[in-house]
Design a protein around this motif. Sequence first.
Motif, PDB file in Angstrom:
ATOM      1  N   LYS A  98       1.233  -1.027  -0.137  1.00 24.20           N
ATOM      2  CA  LYS A  98       0.244  -0.380   0.129  1.00 24.20           C
ATOM      3  C   LYS A  98       0.907   1.179  -0.313  1.00 24.20           C
ATOM      4  O   LYS A  98       0.672   2.248  -0.709  1.00 24.20           O
ATOM      5  CB  LYS A  98      -1.007  -0.019   1.320  1.00 24.20           C
ATOM      6  CG  LYS A  98      -2.044  -1.141   1.383  1.00 24.20           C
ATOM      7  CD  LYS A  98      -2.843  -1.038   2.450  1.00 24.20           C
ATOM      8  CE  LYS A  98      -2.110  -2.085   3.101  1.00 24.20           C
ATOM      9  NZ  LYS A  98      -3.722  -1.849   4.701  1.00 24.20           N
ATOM     10  N   PRO A 102      -1.330   0.696  -5.248  1.00 26.15           N
ATOM     11  CA  PRO A 102      -0.674   0.060  -4.426  1.00 26.15           C
ATOM     12  C   PRO A 102       0.663  -0.470  -5.611  1.00 26.15           C
ATOM     13  O   PRO A 102       0.040  -0.222  -6.937  1.00 26.15           O
ATOM     14  CB  PRO A 102      -1.703  -0.947  -4.145  1.00 26.15           C
ATOM     15  CG  PRO A 102      -2.311  -0.806  -4.386  1.00 26.15           C
ATOM     16  CD  PRO A 102      -3.148   0.679  -5.592  1.00 26.15           C
ATOM     17  N   VAL A 156      -7.337  -0.323  -2.832  1.00 24.53           N
ATOM     18  CA  VAL A 156      -7.086  -2.328  -2.493  1.00 24.53           C
ATOM     19  C   VAL A 156      -8.082  -2.912  -2.336  1.00 24.53           C
ATOM     20  O   VAL A 156      -9.109  -2.651  -2.676  1.00 24.53           O
ATOM     21  CB  VAL A 156      -6.143  -1.796  -0.813  1.00 24.53           C
ATOM     22  CG1 VAL A 156      -5.340  -0.874  -0.583  1.00 24.53           C
ATOM     23  CG2 VAL A 156      -7.054  -2.090   0.087  1.00 24.53           C
TER      24      VAL A 156
END
Length: 269
Positions: A7, A164, A231
């Motif tokens: 992340k 990410p 994410v």
Amino acid sequence: AYTGVVKNPEFSWLSPIVFWFLYKKKQIRDIELVYRAPLPDHLLVHLLFLGLARSSEFTGLEDKAFRTFGMLRRFSDIALERDERPPRVGGKTVDDDLNDWQNYIRARLEELEAKGRTPTLELEEYRPFMMLCAYAGVLMVYGAPCAVYRPLVDGKSAGHFLIPRLEAIVHKEDWSGEKGKPPLTHAGQALERLLAWFCNPAHRTLDLNHALPAFDSVDRRKAPDGLAPLVPTVVVEAHEAATFVRTEMASAVEEEIRRLIREVRSRYI
């Protein structure tokens, strides 16, 4: 099989390349911007994808994704601290020889003992780690579903986000193309499957628990949510589950430690 989602990547590899391109095209004049790129990868990639989305026929399609080219990195680059890279033994750089890695770990253990510290593990217990350092690498890319940019392109949202870093494990044979295999086949396929899975709206979300500070463009006040990484939902679910367990079990663990301390004191003091 290993596929990871980072992340907040510490290691930026794409940003220096982009700023080197801008420098060569004379769009910037300060060469220091290449070595100290002002934008980290997970923010720079979002801006690149946003630019693509504004001119791409795929923007809005749920089964398409933007992605960068891949970058191959050895596992040891990720596993070792910055000041330990590249690893050396007797002046020789440790590469992909298992015996060299064994000598490297042995030297590290001997250094600990010379400082009066007892190593946590024996040399042989490091064998899985040594094999990863000798034979494994990581293929890294940045990618995001095209559809997430439709609201930004249409002007229906001003909610920017972070991208990410996606990773897949690579065996030494894969990146060298040994035994007639095309290089990076398995890792590339793993990342393609991850991106295809990521394209499903039910499989992605913004991780507001790890948002970076952002400021309102008008009055410079801190925006309420900041910039959150986009994410897979499973990442947020795993974080929430781990946080719940940590919170709920913390008091029980502390009480057990206190009980053990009382028992030790009663026996030996």
